[in-house]
Design a protein around this motif. Structure first.
Motif, PDB file in Angstrom:
ATOM      1  N   ASP A  32       0.831  -1.203   0.000  1.00  0.00           N
ATOM      2  CA  ASP A  32       0.000   0.000   0.000  1.00  0.00           C
ATOM      3  C   ASP A  32       0.870   1.260   0.000  1.00  0.00           C
ATOM      4  O   ASP A  32       1.595   1.510   0.961  1.00  0.00           O
ATOM      5  CB  ASP A  32      -0.869  -0.055   1.282  1.00  0.00           C
ATOM      6  N   ASP A  34       1.898   4.792   0.774  1.00  0.00           N
ATOM      7  CA  ASP A  34       1.414   5.647   1.855  1.00  0.00           C
ATOM      8  C   ASP A  34       2.326   6.844   2.105  1.00  0.00           C
ATOM      9  O   ASP A  34       3.287   6.757   2.887  1.00  0.00           O
ATOM     10  CB  ASP A  34       1.267   4.812   3.141  1.00  0.00           C
ATOM     11  N   GLY A  36       1.605   9.144   3.880  1.00  0.00           N
ATOM     12  CA  GLY A  36       1.244   9.646   5.206  1.00  0.00           C
ATOM     13  C   GLY A  36       1.942   8.931   6.337  1.00  0.00           C
ATOM     14  O   GLY A  36       1.628   9.163   7.509  1.00  0.00           O
ATOM     15  N   TYR A  78      -2.125   3.708  13.130  1.00  0.00           N
ATOM     16  CA  TYR A  78      -2.616   4.658  12.139  1.00  0.00           C
ATOM     17  C   TYR A  78      -3.898   5.326  12.624  1.00  0.00           C
ATOM     18  O   TYR A  78      -4.519   4.849  13.575  1.00  0.00           O
ATOM     19  CB  TYR A  78      -2.855   3.932  10.811  1.00  0.00           C
ATOM     20  N   GLY A  79      -4.276   6.391  11.951  1.00  0.00           N
ATOM     21  CA  GLY A  79      -5.433   7.175  12.356  1.00  0.00           C
ATOM     22  C   GLY A  79      -6.728   6.372  12.424  1.00  0.00           C
ATOM     23  O   GLY A  79      -7.624   6.698  13.190  1.00  0.00           O
ATOM     24  N   ASP A  80      -6.795   5.290  11.644  1.00  0.00           N
ATOM     25  CA  ASP A  80      -8.043   4.502  11.621  1.00  0.00           C
ATOM     26  C   ASP A  80      -8.051   3.438  12.718  1.00  0.00           C
ATOM     27  O   ASP A  80      -8.940   2.586  12.756  1.00  0.00           O
ATOM     28  CB  ASP A  80      -8.227   3.858  10.245  1.00  0.00           C
ATOM     29  N   SER A  82      -5.865   1.053  13.139  1.00  0.00           N
ATOM     30  CA  SER A  82      -5.119  -0.163  12.780  1.00  0.00           C
ATOM     31  C   SER A  82      -3.682  -0.047  13.286  1.00  0.00           C
ATOM     32  O   SER A  82      -3.192   1.059  13.561  1.00  0.00           O
ATOM     33  CB  SER A  82      -5.135  -0.376  11.267  1.00  0.00           C
ATOM     34  N   PHE A 115      -5.742  -5.234   9.100  1.00  0.00           N
ATOM     35  CA  PHE A 115      -4.778  -5.686   8.083  1.00  0.00           C
ATOM     36  C   PHE A 115      -5.033  -7.140   7.720  1.00  0.00           C
ATOM     37  O   PHE A 115      -5.010  -7.506   6.540  1.00  0.00           O
ATOM     38  CB  PHE A 115      -3.341  -5.467   8.571  1.00  0.00           C
ATOM     39  N   VAL A 124       2.714  -1.961   4.064  1.00  0.00           N
ATOM     40  CA  VAL A 124       2.597  -0.517   3.846  1.00  0.00           C
ATOM     41  C   VAL A 124       3.958   0.035   3.449  1.00  0.00           C
ATOM     42  O   VAL A 124       4.990  -0.342   4.050  1.00  0.00           O
ATOM     43  CB  VAL A 124       2.078   0.193   5.121  1.00  0.00           C
ATOM     44  N   ASP A 218      -1.773  12.645   1.363  1.00  0.00           N
ATOM     45  CA  ASP A 218      -1.699  11.339   2.001  1.00  0.00           C
ATOM     46  C   ASP A 218      -2.340  10.250   1.151  1.00  0.00           C
ATOM     47  O   ASP A 218      -3.561  10.044   1.183  1.00  0.00           O
ATOM     48  CB  ASP A 218      -2.404  11.432   3.366  1.00  0.00           C
ATOM     49  N   GLY A 220      -2.243   7.199   1.602  1.00  0.00           N
ATOM     50  CA  GLY A 220      -2.713   6.069   2.419  1.00  0.00           C
ATOM     51  C   GLY A 220      -4.086   6.293   3.006  1.00  0.00           C
ATOM     52  O   GLY A 220      -4.626   5.409   3.691  1.00  0.00           O
ATOM     53  N   ALA A 221      -4.651   7.488   2.749  1.00  0.00           N
ATOM     54  CA  ALA A 221      -6.010   7.794   3.248  1.00  0.00           C
ATOM     55  C   ALA A 221      -6.940   7.789   2.045  1.00  0.00           C
ATOM     56  O   ALA A 221      -6.596   8.348   1.000  1.00  0.00           O
ATOM     57  CB  ALA A 221      -6.015   9.156   3.929  1.00  0.00           C
ATOM     58  N   ILE A 312      -6.507  16.020   6.039  1.00  0.00           N
ATOM     59  CA  ILE A 312      -5.905  15.019   5.173  1.00  0.00           C
ATOM     60  C   ILE A 312      -6.469  15.118   3.761  1.00  0.00           C
ATOM     61  O   ILE A 312      -7.674  14.996   3.550  1.00  0.00           O
ATOM     62  CB  ILE A 312      -6.144  13.610   5.747  1.00  0.00           C
TER      63      ILE A 312
END
Ligand SMILES: N#Cc1c(N)n[nH]c1N1CCCC1
Length: 337
Positions: A32, A34, A36, A78-80, A82, A115, A124, A218, A220-221, A312
């Motif tokens: 992925d 990313d 970010g 990460y922000g989410d 994960s 993941f 990532v 970013d 990755g977002a 973002i």
């Protein structure tokens, strides 16, 4: 020897994956992109089997060039929500015919369910600034930072497309990949992100709102997460738009007219430095009822960043432009495509 790799969108353009080769003989993983974050980590044979669900894994024991970085560990979230963690090997990494012989490859020993459940994604690939790298005790350099001394130009370009493959290029700008001129805007590197400022925005063919917004580019977002004021202003122009707590964001009738959103970038205005996000990209995806039927509402590709502390500009924004991540100065360039 500049590298070029195809970026393949996963369903709903949720993320964009590209192939990397690790080790000798090469082990191919799909990872992925990313901009970010700043860690290159991969699913590995050192993880519990129960956390692997279709992903390819890196096996350092099968690579004659893998060297364990003794005492080095990493952990990232990460922000989410994960997260993942593990150990570190130095090994050769190749992206699109360009390689670095002793790249820090962060081999996961644990990953969070997000993941595990993303079966197409093997890891990532961080392309933010190396100051954000999470290896301890000594942070490691990103693949890009390792490459910079050997690149024609100290930059990489990202061309994400909606629903079709795009391109990641290291070290050069492909003149055929964009039209018009590239408008550059300064990057505030102290954040460790590709942080930039937009000076204003317009909704559809409306008036210019001279409201500045600082955010990060970013890849990755998936969406754009921007200040509440901008979000409210925008969705006041979209029929039936409302915050939908069941779906954790703003939704609206899929048939509603969704205006374009144009950002006016800092930097010299002579190059008409704007990025226009088509309304179609902000009609991000259909919302389904629990019984799987279509609800008739769609989820917004623009959501609020309030509570995140940082705004973002994710894939919904980056799909709308040809982006140059230039480490010189540093700066970001945007062009029509
Ligand atoms: N959340 C989040 C996020 C982000 N803002 N940039 N990259 C992210 N991730 C990369 C892998 C999982 C999440």
């Amino acid at each position: 020897d500049n590298g070029s790799a195809i970026l393949t969108p996963q369903s709903n353009d949720l993320e964009y994956l590209f192939p990397i080769l690790i080790g000798t003989p090469p082990q191919e993983l799909h990872i992925d992109i990313d901009t970010g974050s700043s860690d290159l980590w991969v699913f590995s044979t050192e993880m519990p089997k129960g956390q692997i669900n279709g992903q390819s894994t890196y096996d350092p024991n099968k690579s004659t060039t893998a060297e364990k970085m003794s005492g080095a560990t990493w952990r990232i979230s990460y922000g989410d929500g994960s997260s993942s963690s593990g150990v570190v090997y130095n090994d050769v990494v190749e992206v699109g015919n360009i390689s670095f012989a002793t790249q820090a490859v962060e081999a996961a020993k644990k990953v969070s369910p997000e993941f595990t459940n993303d079966s197409s994604n093997d890891g990532v690939f961080g392309l933010a600034f190396s100051g954000l790298n999470q290896v301890r005790p000594e942070p490691q350099l990103t693949f890009f930072d390792n490459l910079v001394p050997n690149l024609n130009e100290s930059l990489f370009t990202v061309d994400l497309k909606s629903g079709e493959p795009g391109r990641l290029n290291f070290g050069y700008i492909d003149p055929n990949a964009y039209s018009g001129s590239i408008a550059y805007t300064p990057v505030n590197e102290s954040t460790g992100f590709w942080a930039f400022e937009t000076l204003g925005y317009t909704i559809g063919d409306g008036s210019l709102r001279e409201q500045s917004t600082a955010g990060i580019a970013d890849t990755g977002a998936t969406l754009m997460l921007l200040p509440q004021e901008l979000v409210d202003d925008y969705y006041s122009h979209v029929g039936g738009a409302r915050y939908d707590s069941d779906n954790g964001g703003v939704t609206f009738r899929c048939g509603a007219t969704v205006p374009d959103l144009t950002f006016h970038l800092a930097g010299d205005d002579s190059t008409g430095n704007t990025v226009t996000v088509p309304g179609d990209y902000i009609r991000y995806g259909k919302v389904y009822n629990t019984d799987g039927t279509e609800s008739g509402r769609c989820f917004g590709g623009l959501q609020s960043s309030n509570g995140f502390g940082i705004s973002i500009f994710g894939d919904v924004f980056l799909k709308s432009t040809f982006a140059v991540f230039d480490a010189k100065e540093p700066r970001l360039g945007f062009a029509e495509k």
